[in-house]
Design a protein around this motif. Structure first.
Motif, short mmCIF file in Angstrom:
data_model
loop_
_atom_site.label_atom_id
_atom_site.label_comp_id
_atom_site.label_asym_id
_atom_site.label_seq_id
_atom_site.Cartn_x
_atom_site.Cartn_y
_atom_site.Cartn_z
N ASP A 89 0.77 -1.28 0.05
CA ASP A 89 0.18 -0.13 -0.05
C ASP A 89 0.69 1.30 0.08
N ARG A 90 2.41 1.14 -0.19
CA ARG A 90 3.17 2.37 0.04
C ARG A 90 2.46 3.47 -1.04
N ASP A 91 2.12 3.36 -2.17
CA ASP A 91 1.67 4.30 -2.84
C ASP A 91 0.28 4.95 -2.45
N ILE A 92 -0.61 4.19 -1.96
CA ILE A 92 -1.97 4.63 -1.44
C ILE A 92 -1.59 5.23 -0.16
N ARG A 100 0.42 8.75 5.84
CA ARG A 100 1.56 9.18 5.04
C ARG A 100 2.86 9.25 5.79
N LEU A 101 2.71 9.17 7.18
CA LEU A 101 3.85 9.36 7.75
C LEU A 101 4.31 7.68 8.15
N ARG A 102 3.72 6.96 7.59
CA ARG A 102 4.31 5.66 7.75
C ARG A 102 5.57 5.39 7.09
N GLY A 107 9.57 7.81 3.59
CA GLY A 107 10.97 7.78 3.12
C GLY A 107 12.10 7.19 4.64
N GLN A 108 11.36 6.77 5.60
CA GLN A 108 12.15 6.49 6.78
C GLN A 108 13.01 5.21 6.52
#
Length: 308
Positions: A89-92, A100-102, A107-108
């Motif tokens: 689901d990274r794009d969603i 969005r802060l996952r 980018g972590q």
């Protein structure tokens, strides 16, 4: 050193232990596993503990080694499932305020590192699984199909919560099999009731994201049921109560179970009566309160088993 507030994921508590105490380099991986949001581990674990309690001999509690093994297994397999979900689901997740802060969309960490972390957690889970009897091992392997399907469900159905229920309550079958080496009607009805329970609590949870989901085309029961959610909660939580009651009766539990079931059902009724589907904060609070429900029902099963 505490994590900056801007890096704390939306549905994690501001004082969660990962952001406060975990080494900086470990934080992205612990967040992939939702260690900063442990409620999901509990929701996966309670059906396992319910089941091993039901399967115990009359007058006895569950085997403490199994309690420990299922606890560790729920921790690592929930972590592996969430890591897989975040990879898929990274794009969603970049398009949804709550997600969005996952670690991957922010980018972590990278998707490649997340895959390595997924494999490491899965290996720990597999090491626990192979200590069980053959039927339990077979059931554990079968659950991987449900885990793999779930992240894609919201792309093709308004009922992804049903797929989550199928996966998250599998422990109701696995726990019984680990104790008895067979499957009976008690764990089956417990499993079916648990699916309805998940439909209830995860529909409440999904109301947090309904606006973003509608914009990006992701489906959920929150969007499907909308203002009728409260009426559907009566059905979902009613089926859970019926499933738990039938499982207790089939397992021959004594009268203290029914008192405990009444207390647990009162917690579900409180959720139904008080939830505000238009408040993200309230939806999150009601969702988290299912940890208390799981504990109350487990105590009911244990009391009924000890008095049997």
């Amino acid at each position: 050193m505490n994590e900056p507030a801007s890096r704390t994921i939306a549905d994690a508590r501001p004082d969660n232990w990962v952001d406060r105490f975990a080494p900086q380099g470990w934080r992205p991986f612990l967040k992939l596993s939702r260690a900063d949001r442990p409620i999901g581990t509990w929701l996966l674990l309670w059906p396992c503990w319910w089941s091993i309690t039901l399967a115990a001999p009359a007058g006895q509690g569950p085997d403490l080694m199994l309690v420990l093994l299922f606890g560790i297994g729920a921790l690592v397999m929930r972590g592996a499932g969430c890591t897989f979900n975040d990879i898929v689901d990274r794009d969603i997740d970049r398009q949804v305020a709550r997600t969005r802060l996952r670690p991957i969309p922010s980018g972590q960490t990278s998707a490649r590192a997340a895959v390595a972390w997924l494999i490491a957690q899965a290996l720990v889970g597999f090491a626990i699984l192979v200590s069980f009897n053959p039927l339990a091992i077979l059931l554990g392997v079968a659950s991987l199909a449900l885990i793999a399907i779930y992240p894609f469900a919201k792309r093709f159905t308004y009922w992804p919560q049903a797929f989550l229920g199928l996966a998250f309550n599998w422990g109701a079958l696995l726990g019984w099999a680990a104790v008895r080496g067979e499957i009976g009607w008690a764990p089956v009805v417990l499993y079916l009731g648990g699916i309805a329970w998940t439909l209830g609590y995860d529909t409440i949870y999904a109301h947090q994201d309904k606006d973003d989901d509608a914009l990006i085309g992701v489906k959920s029961t929150a969007l499907r049921l909308g203002e009728a959610t409260r009426s559907w909660l009566v059905l979902f939580y009613g089926l859970q109560t019926a499933g738990a009651g039938a499982a207790g009766a089939l397992a021959g539990l004594a009268w203290p179970f029914w008192i405990g079931l009444g207390l647990a059902t009162a917690q579900l009724a409180w959720q139904w009566a008080r939830v505000d589907i238009h408040s993200s904060d309230d939806c999150l609070a009601k969702f988290r309160s299912n940890h208390l429900y799981g504990a109350l029902l487990c105590a009911a099963f244990l009391a009924g088993k000890l008095a049997a």
